[in-house]
Design an enzyme around this catalytic site. Sequence first.
Site, PDB file in Angstrom:
ATOM      1  N   ASP A 137      24.693  38.285  38.803  1.00 25.25           N
ATOM      2  CA  ASP A 137      25.165  39.431  38.533  1.00 25.25           C
ATOM      3  C   ASP A 137      26.403  39.699  37.889  1.00 25.25           C
ATOM      4  O   ASP A 137      27.211  40.651  38.057  1.00 25.25           O
ATOM      5  CB  ASP A 137      24.908  40.350  39.469  1.00 25.25           C
ATOM      6  CG  ASP A 137      25.551  40.095  40.873  1.00 25.25           C
ATOM      7  OD1 ASP A 137      26.503  39.134  40.725  1.00 25.25           O
ATOM      8  OD2 ASP A 137      24.907  40.069  41.976  1.00 25.25           O
TER       9      ASP A 137
ATOM     10  N   GLU B 285      18.454  33.439  40.159  1.00 28.17           N
ATOM     11  CA  GLU B 285      18.445  34.562  41.227  1.00 28.17           C
ATOM     12  C   GLU B 285      18.269  36.019  40.763  1.00 28.17           C
ATOM     13  O   GLU B 285      19.048  36.949  40.911  1.00 28.17           O
ATOM     14  CB  GLU B 285      20.197  34.480  41.775  1.00 28.17           C
ATOM     15  CG  GLU B 285      20.348  35.068  43.060  1.00 28.17           C
ATOM     16  CD  GLU B 285      21.697  34.810  43.536  1.00 28.17           C
ATOM     17  OE1 GLU B 285      22.105  33.908  44.391  1.00 28.17           O
ATOM     18  OE2 GLU B 285      22.587  35.521  42.952  1.00 28.17           O
TER      19      GLU B 285
ATOM     20  N   GLU C 252      27.777  44.839  40.402  1.00 28.80           N
ATOM     21  CA  GLU C 252      26.883  44.128  40.191  1.00 28.80           C
ATOM     22  C   GLU C 252      25.405  44.503  40.246  1.00 28.80           C
ATOM     23  O   GLU C 252      24.405  43.817  39.564  1.00 28.80           O
ATOM     24  CB  GLU C 252      26.884  42.915  41.432  1.00 28.80           C
ATOM     25  CG  GLU C 252      28.223  42.150  41.303  1.00 28.80           C
ATOM     26  CD  GLU C 252      29.416  42.721  41.857  1.00 28.80           C
ATOM     27  OE1 GLU C 252      29.604  43.699  42.095  1.00 28.80           O
ATOM     28  OE2 GLU C 252      30.610  41.950  41.953  1.00 28.80           O
TER      29      GLU C 252
ATOM     30  N   HIS D 280      36.350  39.845  49.319  1.00 34.77           N
ATOM     31  CA  HIS D 280      36.512  39.775  48.044  1.00 34.77           C
ATOM     32  C   HIS D 280      35.958  40.756  47.071  1.00 34.77           C
ATOM     33  O   HIS D 280      36.620  41.150  46.132  1.00 34.77           O
ATOM     34  CB  HIS D 280      36.385  38.360  47.310  1.00 34.77           C
ATOM     35  CG  HIS D 280      34.835  38.202  47.136  1.00 34.77           C
ATOM     36  ND1 HIS D 280      33.995  37.831  48.235  1.00 34.77           N
ATOM     37  CD2 HIS D 280      34.036  38.237  45.873  1.00 34.77           C
ATOM     38  CE1 HIS D 280      32.610  37.829  47.589  1.00 34.77           C
ATOM     39  NE2 HIS D 280      32.839  37.966  46.340  1.00 34.77           N
TER      40      HIS D 280
ATOM     41  N   ARG E 243      34.761  44.099  45.232  1.00 38.67           N
ATOM     42  CA  ARG E 243      35.661  45.257  44.677  1.00 38.67           C
ATOM     43  C   ARG E 243      35.875  46.478  45.664  1.00 38.67           C
ATOM     44  O   ARG E 243      36.789  47.173  46.118  1.00 38.67           O
ATOM     45  CB  ARG E 243      35.320  45.681  43.229  1.00 38.67           C
ATOM     46  CG  ARG E 243      35.912  44.855  42.076  1.00 38.67           C
ATOM     47  CD  ARG E 243      35.291  45.314  40.872  1.00 38.67           C
ATOM     48  NE  ARG E 243      35.667  44.254  39.835  1.00 38.67           N
ATOM     49  CZ  ARG E 243      36.605  44.354  38.945  1.00 38.67           C
ATOM     50  NH1 ARG E 243      37.909  45.292  39.313  1.00 38.67           N
ATOM     51  NH2 ARG E 243      36.967  43.722  38.147  1.00 38.67           N
TER      52      ARG E 243
ATOM     53  N   HIS F  81      41.457  35.990  48.574  1.00 38.04           N
ATOM     54  CA  HIS F  81      41.190  36.084  47.165  1.00 38.04           C
ATOM     55  C   HIS F  81      42.177  36.266  45.982  1.00 38.04           C
ATOM     56  O   HIS F  81      43.545  36.385  46.539  1.00 38.04           O
ATOM     57  CB  HIS F  81      40.395  37.570  47.076  1.00 38.04           C
ATOM     58  CG  HIS F  81      39.734  37.799  45.608  1.00 38.04           C
ATOM     59  ND1 HIS F  81      40.358  38.400  44.667  1.00 38.04           N
ATOM     60  CD2 HIS F  81      38.502  37.858  45.344  1.00 38.04           C
ATOM     61  CE1 HIS F  81      39.480  38.535  43.653  1.00 38.04           C
ATOM     62  NE2 HIS F  81      38.610  38.034  43.925  1.00 38.04           N
TER      63      HIS F  81
END
Length: 385
Positions: A96, A118, A132, A213, A215, A246
């Site tokens: 994604d 996936e 995503e 990590h 957003r 990150h």
Amino acid sequence: MNVMLLAGTRPEAVKLAPLAQALEARPGLRPLIVHSGQHPGMVEQALAPFGRTVDGWLQVPPRVSGTQAELVAGLLPALDEAMRRYAPGAVVVQGDTTTALAGALTAFWLGIPVVHLEAGLRTRDLTTPFPEEGTRQMVSRIASLHLAPAPTAAAALRAEGVPAERIVVAGNTVVDAVLSITARDLPARDPALALLEMGIAEAGEQLVLVTSHRRESWGEPLARTLSAVRRIVEAHPRAQVLFPMHPNPEVRAQVTAALSGVPRVTVTEPLEYPDVVRALRLATLVITDSGGIQEEAPTFGTPVLILRDTTERPEAVATGCAWLVGTDADRITDTACRVLTGELRAATSANPYGDGSAAIRSAAAIETLLGLADPAAPVDLQSAR
């Protein structure tokens, strides 16, 4: 026939590496790993432990603003040129990412079959994970072959109207990757991890691996997670926390400010993939918002606390390998303490995301899609349905 495998991030590279190997074993197919440049250097680093290299790089203008719009605007013409030059029979996009979305769009416009590795993961909430969830739903609309990692993902695709004959439940190739790296038993390369490993073995301590990590985790949610980390080490003198940072500058600043100088907390640079696998093997507990780690940790029976309110990977939760704790500091601390004291244990079951043969099933499905399958050597593509 060329099969283009697009990767722009480390997780994509890790999940595509086993597929590249499986495709290479198929007569008439040639995998070409193309680096989009989304995360420079990371794809090469991730492929190296699998003995693979990048076959082509996109010529994308340097990013200035760092926005999704800027990245897509640079990727589309570069992808168009690369696909015309390599003339692949199919383009494989993974997961994604922005690379996956741009690659799927370009291939669709050129009439090249899109293979979605996936496929079918869903929260059905476009705000989480963002962006995503929207990305993978968009890719699903134009994919010709959907390689679903689990039956729940296949069911989600069928519910959205995807024909069953275009869906193959292959398992997740990350399990193939984990097993491949584990079999080699590589020593830790990161000095901090190596020191922690020695100390834990000598003192009988417990390793807690923490990653954050996504957003939606930045800012206040991350602050609550970091508060929980401090409380966990205060409550458990035997706990040693490993926190790979990150690369985002704001995230790094926040983590450093919150954890610098805290006893028994080790903050490192991002770990190379073999070190991630080694840390998962050593850990008593993992606390993470990572989708990949949710899939990898069950291989070792390592319990996972998921720093999210929903997950598109429900199998680990359903089988008792993981628990959703969100980013509430009290809930994270309480659940972690229960795991560290042995009150809460992960289920002793096989990894629900695959048996290590996902790449073989995926390669067979791609071969069938391209009309190159040998009818005299059938492969059971339904075994994981």
